[in-house]
Design a protein around this motif. Structure first.
Motif, mmCIF file in Angstrom:
data_model
loop_
_atom_site.group_PDB
_atom_site.id
_atom_site.type_symbol
_atom_site.label_atom_id
_atom_site.label_comp_id
_atom_site.label_asym_id
_atom_site.label_seq_id
_atom_site.Cartn_x
_atom_site.Cartn_y
_atom_site.Cartn_z
ATOM 1 N N UNK A 1 8.673 5.771 1.030
ATOM 2 C CA UNK A 1 8.125 5.800 2.393
ATOM 3 C C UNK A 1 8.101 7.226 2.947
ATOM 4 N N UNK A 2 9.191 7.964 2.742
ATOM 5 C CA UNK A 2 9.251 9.351 3.218
ATOM 6 C C UNK A 2 8.207 10.206 2.492
ATOM 7 N N UNK A 3 8.024 9.959 1.216
ATOM 8 C CA UNK A 3 7.013 10.678 0.427
ATOM 9 C C UNK A 3 5.607 10.351 0.927
ATOM 10 N N UNK A 4 5.324 9.067 1.129
ATOM 11 C CA UNK A 4 3.997 8.650 1.595
ATOM 12 C C UNK A 4 3.678 9.178 2.987
ATOM 13 N N UNK A 5 4.721 9.348 3.800
ATOM 14 C CA UNK A 5 4.540 9.884 5.152
ATOM 15 C C UNK A 5 4.584 11.415 5.180
ATOM 16 N N UNK A 6 4.624 12.018 3.994
ATOM 17 C CA UNK A 6 4.644 13.490 3.837
ATOM 18 C C UNK A 6 5.888 14.136 4.463
ATOM 19 N N UNK A 7 6.968 13.362 4.549
ATOM 20 C CA UNK A 7 8.231 13.912 5.060
ATOM 21 C C UNK A 7 9.081 14.466 3.914
ATOM 22 N N UNK A 8 9.033 13.805 2.762
ATOM 23 C CA UNK A 8 9.741 14.275 1.576
ATOM 24 C C UNK A 8 8.790 15.200 0.830
ATOM 25 N N UNK A 9 9.163 16.458 0.747
ATOM 26 C CA UNK A 9 8.246 17.477 0.238
ATOM 27 C C UNK A 9 8.365 17.636 -1.265
ATOM 28 N N UNK A 10 7.789 16.668 -1.980
ATOM 29 C CA UNK A 10 7.714 16.735 -3.433
ATOM 30 C C UNK A 10 6.274 16.464 -3.859
ATOM 31 N N UNK A 11 5.919 16.967 -5.038
ATOM 32 C CA UNK A 11 4.569 16.760 -5.559
ATOM 33 C C UNK A 11 4.420 15.414 -6.239
ATOM 34 N N UNK A 12 5.471 14.983 -6.923
ATOM 35 C CA UNK A 12 5.356 13.784 -7.747
ATOM 36 C C UNK A 12 6.694 13.065 -7.814
ATOM 37 N N UNK A 13 6.608 11.737 -7.848
ATOM 38 C CA UNK A 13 7.777 10.878 -8.077
ATOM 39 C C UNK A 13 7.453 9.985 -9.267
ATOM 40 N N UNK A 14 8.407 9.869 -10.186
ATOM 41 C CA UNK A 14 8.317 8.851 -11.227
ATOM 42 C C UNK A 14 9.567 7.982 -11.125
ATOM 43 N N UNK A 15 9.504 6.807 -11.720
ATOM 44 C CA UNK A 15 10.649 5.892 -11.739
ATOM 45 C C UNK A 15 11.081 5.665 -13.173
ATOM 46 N N UNK A 16 12.384 5.684 -13.394
ATOM 47 C CA UNK A 16 12.968 5.323 -14.688
ATOM 48 C C UNK A 16 13.915 4.168 -14.433
ATOM 49 N N UNK A 17 13.704 3.066 -15.152
ATOM 50 C CA UNK A 17 14.548 1.883 -14.982
ATOM 51 C C UNK A 17 15.200 1.505 -16.305
ATOM 52 N N UNK A 18 16.302 0.768 -16.180
ATOM 53 C CA UNK A 18 16.999 0.301 -17.380
ATOM 54 C C UNK A 18 17.251 -1.207 -17.352
ATOM 55 N N UNK A 19 16.544 -1.904 -16.485
ATOM 56 C CA UNK A 19 16.618 -3.371 -16.415
ATOM 57 C C UNK A 19 15.186 -3.901 -16.387
ATOM 58 N N UNK A 20 14.921 -4.913 -17.212
ATOM 59 C CA UNK A 20 13.539 -5.426 -17.366
ATOM 60 C C UNK A 20 12.906 -5.909 -16.066
ATOM 61 N N UNK A 21 13.626 -6.677 -15.288
ATOM 62 C CA UNK A 21 13.016 -7.330 -14.127
ATOM 63 C C UNK A 21 13.528 -6.813 -12.789
ATOM 64 N N UNK A 22 13.986 -5.578 -12.753
ATOM 65 C CA UNK A 22 14.506 -5.090 -11.473
ATOM 66 C C UNK A 22 13.343 -4.896 -10.491
ATOM 67 N N UNK A 23 13.628 -5.146 -9.229
ATOM 68 C CA UNK A 23 12.586 -5.119 -8.200
ATOM 69 C C UNK A 23 12.043 -3.709 -7.966
ATOM 70 N N UNK A 24 12.802 -2.701 -8.347
ATOM 71 C CA UNK A 24 12.326 -1.317 -8.209
ATOM 72 C C UNK A 24 11.002 -1.122 -8.958
ATOM 73 N N UNK A 25 10.813 -1.824 -10.071
ATOM 74 C CA UNK A 25 9.573 -1.720 -10.845
ATOM 75 C C UNK A 25 8.394 -2.188 -10.000
#
Length: 191
Positions: A20-44
Motif C-alpha cells: 500500500x505504501x509503495x502503491x501510494x508512492x510513500x515507500x521510495x523503492x523501484x521494485x518489490x518482489x515476494x519470496x515465499x516458503x509455503x505453498x498456500x500462504x495468503x501473501x502469494x
C-alpha cells in the motif's frame, strides 16, 4: 533507487502495508518482489492482486539449507535486490544469505526485544503478565531475534487481552511504522 524483496510465510498483512505504501508512492523503492516458503500462504494472493512477482522455495525440496538459500540468493541477484525485508517469514536465515546482505536484511518481531524471542512472543507476553508489549524492527543476524535494534514501539497490554486482541493491536502499529522505518534505512536517514 532501490529494489526490495519481501520474504513471507503466512497471511502477509505487513506485506500488504508495504504494498500500500509503495502503491501510494510513500515507500521510495523501484521494485518489490515476494519470496515465499509455503505453498498456500495468503501473501502469494496479495502479490498476484498487485502484480508483484512471486518466487516460491520449499526447504524440503533441497538437500540442505545452504542449497535452498543459494537458489534464493540467485533470484535476489537476478532481480538486483538491495534489501531483504522479512514479513512473517518463519524460517531462520543462515550465513548463505547473511554474508551477501549484511545489515540489509530487516525483520519485525512482535515483542520488545530482547524480551520474548521466537515464535510465541505474544503468548509469552500474556503468560508473563507484562503491561507493555510491542514490536521491534531489527537487522537480522545469525541468532534468532538478536540483531541490532533499529526501532521499537510499545503497545499496552490489558487484563482482558487475548492472543488475538493483542496481536491485532501490535500488527496495527507494525503496519503504520514498518514501511516508514524501511524507507529511513534505505535512505540512510536517522531513526
Amino acid at each position: 533507487m532501490t529494489n526490495i524483496a519481501i520474504m513471507a510465510s503466512g497471511n502477509g498483512s505487513n506485506f500488504q502495508a508495504i504494498i500500500d505504501a509503495y502503491n501510494e508512492k510513500k515507500l521510495e523503492v523501484d521494485k518489490i518482489i515476494l519470496i515465499t516458503n509455503k505453498k498456500n500462504c495468503f501473501a502469494i494472493k496479495r502479490a498476484q492482486q498487485n502484480n508483484i512477482k512471486n518466487y516460491n522455495f520449499f526447504l524440503k525440496d533441497y538437500p540442505s539449507k545452504e542449497e535452498y538459500e543459494k537458489d534464493i540468493l540467485k533470484v535476489l541477484k537476478e532481480e538486483n535486490i538491495d534489501y531483504v525485508i522479512l514479513a512473517g517469514y518463519m524460517t531462520m536465515i543462515s550465513n548463505t544469505l547473511l554474508s551477501h546482505y549484511e545489515r540489509k536484511i530487516i525483520n519485525t518481531h512482535p515483542s520488545l526485544l530482547p524480551s520474548f524471542k521466537g515464535k510465541d512472543a505474544i503468548q509469552d507476553a500474556l503468560d508473563y503478565k507484562v503491561y507493555l508489549a510491542g514490536f521491534t524492527i531489527h537487522y537480522v543476524n545469525i541468532e534468532m531475534d538478536a540483531g541490532e535494534i533499529i526501532f521499537q514501539k510499545e503497545v499496552r497490554v490489558y487484563k482482558d487481552d487475548t492472543h488475538d486482541t493483542l496481536q491485532k493491536r501490535i500488527q496495527e502499529q507494525e503496519h503504520i511504522y514498518y514501511w516508514q522505518i524501511i524507507n529511513k534505512v534505505i535512505k540512510g536517514e536517522k531513526i
